[in-house]
Design an enzyme around this catalytic site. Structure first.
Site, mmCIF file in Angstrom:
data_model
loop_
_atom_site.group_PDB
_atom_site.id
_atom_site.type_symbol
_atom_site.label_atom_id
_atom_site.label_comp_id
_atom_site.label_asym_id
_atom_site.label_seq_id
_atom_site.Cartn_x
_atom_site.Cartn_y
_atom_site.Cartn_z
ATOM 1 N N ALA A 1 -30.325 2.072 -27.718
ATOM 2 C CA ALA A 1 -29.915 2.404 -26.351
ATOM 3 C C ALA A 1 -29.429 1.152 -25.639
ATOM 4 C CB ALA A 1 -31.089 3.014 -25.588
ATOM 5 N N TYR B 1 -22.398 -8.390 -20.321
ATOM 6 C CA TYR B 1 -22.919 -7.562 -21.403
ATOM 7 C C TYR B 1 -23.385 -8.453 -22.556
ATOM 8 C CZ TYR B 1 -22.809 -4.759 -25.648
ATOM 9 O OH TYR B 1 -23.123 -4.193 -26.860
#
Length: 326
Positions: free
Chosen positions: A73, A146
């Protein structure tokens, strides 16, 4: 083995779930379906619709007592990470911290806490570098939040292993492609091109198209994770990071031509159709070169990519074709 998979209804996560089921493991899937799909989860597999770091999910993990958690995830959009850093950090940093806090509390007596297999990133981790293909020894230099937050996650793995004996393994993936990849939103270019070619729509290449990536089939990612689980089951200490890539640079222009050749070879569209991409403005901050050196994974895990690009693209296009016909 009891294996929990976070993000197990998503593209990569659902293939990992399939691989765990095929290997005979008992599987729990946790996914909030923000980007995954319930139909990706095999029938008979226990499923919880929730964020992996919610109180409900953490309590389910505590009660279910997995031996391994495969953490797939994530907030995966580079663009969103830059536009909404707080959201990216909430999922990829704070969420992982909450998960590790739980795991550290699950070790009792002689029993070690559950192991965590972290699905990390390769290209976004290394950033622009002169060493292509890039080995794990290269200093991470992420150029997006990210990539930076994924790096934080890797450091958390090392920290919790040292202070709480939580076993872990880190896999840095190349640009993964294959069936079930969502061609909408923040998706891989293979999925986007495949769907548009099948529909007869034009494909847009941003910039010159000479930016390169290391395209790795999702089936090869699954085989790497299976080898990591064998390593953990044998009592090996924490490991990685391991690059999971082909070591081969492929430009976006070359990828487009490969996909056109596959579509024509499969007889899906009329031979006389002209396949000419459109070119748009380069995306700000886009990485220009990326390929991962997989030698360490080959030497330490015995892993090698086995799906060649043409075969992988055939399987991906076939899946999108079947999806269009449903």
């Amino acid at each position: 083995m009891r294996v929990a998979v976070t993000g197990g209804a998503g593209f990569i996560g659902s293939h990992l779930v399939d691989g765990m089921v095929e290997s005979g493991h008992e599987v729990l899937v946790i996914d909030d379906l923000s980007s995954g799909f319930r139909e990706n989860v095999p029938k008979g597999v226990e499923f919880l619709e929730a964020s992996f770091f919610s109180e409900e999910a953490l309590e389910r993990i505590r009660r279910w007592q997995p031996e391994v958690i495969i953490h797939a995830a994530a907030q995966i959009s580079v663009r969103i990470s830059m536009e909404n850093p707080e959201l990216d950090a909430e999922v990829n940093v704070t969420g992982l911290l909450r998960l590790f806090s739980l795991l550290s509390s699950m070790g009792t007596g002689d029993q070690r806490p559950p192991a965590l297999v972290m699905i990390s990133t390769g290209g976004a981790m290394y950033g622009e570098t002169d060493r292509v293909p890039t080995p794990e020894s290269s200093d991470p230099a992420p150029e997006s939040l990210y990539g930076l937050h994924k790096r934080f996650g890797e450091l958390y793995c090392d920290f919790w292993a040292r202070v709480a004996d939580v076993p872990y393994a880190v896999l840095r993936l190349g640009n993964v492609y294959g069936p079930r990849q969502n061609p909408h939103g923040e998706a891989g270019v293979v999925a986007i091109f495949a769907e548009r070619l099948l529909r007869g729509d034009s494909c847009t290449i941003y910039g010159s198209g000479e930016q390169s990536r290391d395209f790795i089939a999702v089936t090869d990612v699954v085989s790497a994770v299976k080898l990591v689980l064998k390593r953990l089951a044998s009592g090996e200490e924490q490991g990685g990071p391991w690059n999971i890539g082909t070591g081969r640079e492929l430009t976006v222009n070359a990828l487009f031509q490969e996909l056109v050749a596959v579509v024509r070879e499969m007889g899906i569209v009329e031979e006389e159709r002209s396949f000419q991409p459109r070119y748009g403005e380069a995306r700000s901050g886009e990485q220009q070169r990326s390929a991962l050196d997989p030698k360490k994974a080959q030497e330490e895990l015995g892993w090698r990519p086995s799906c060649d690009l043409t075969q992988g693209l055939r399987e991906t296009v076939a899946w999108f074709r079947e999806r269009e016909e449903v």
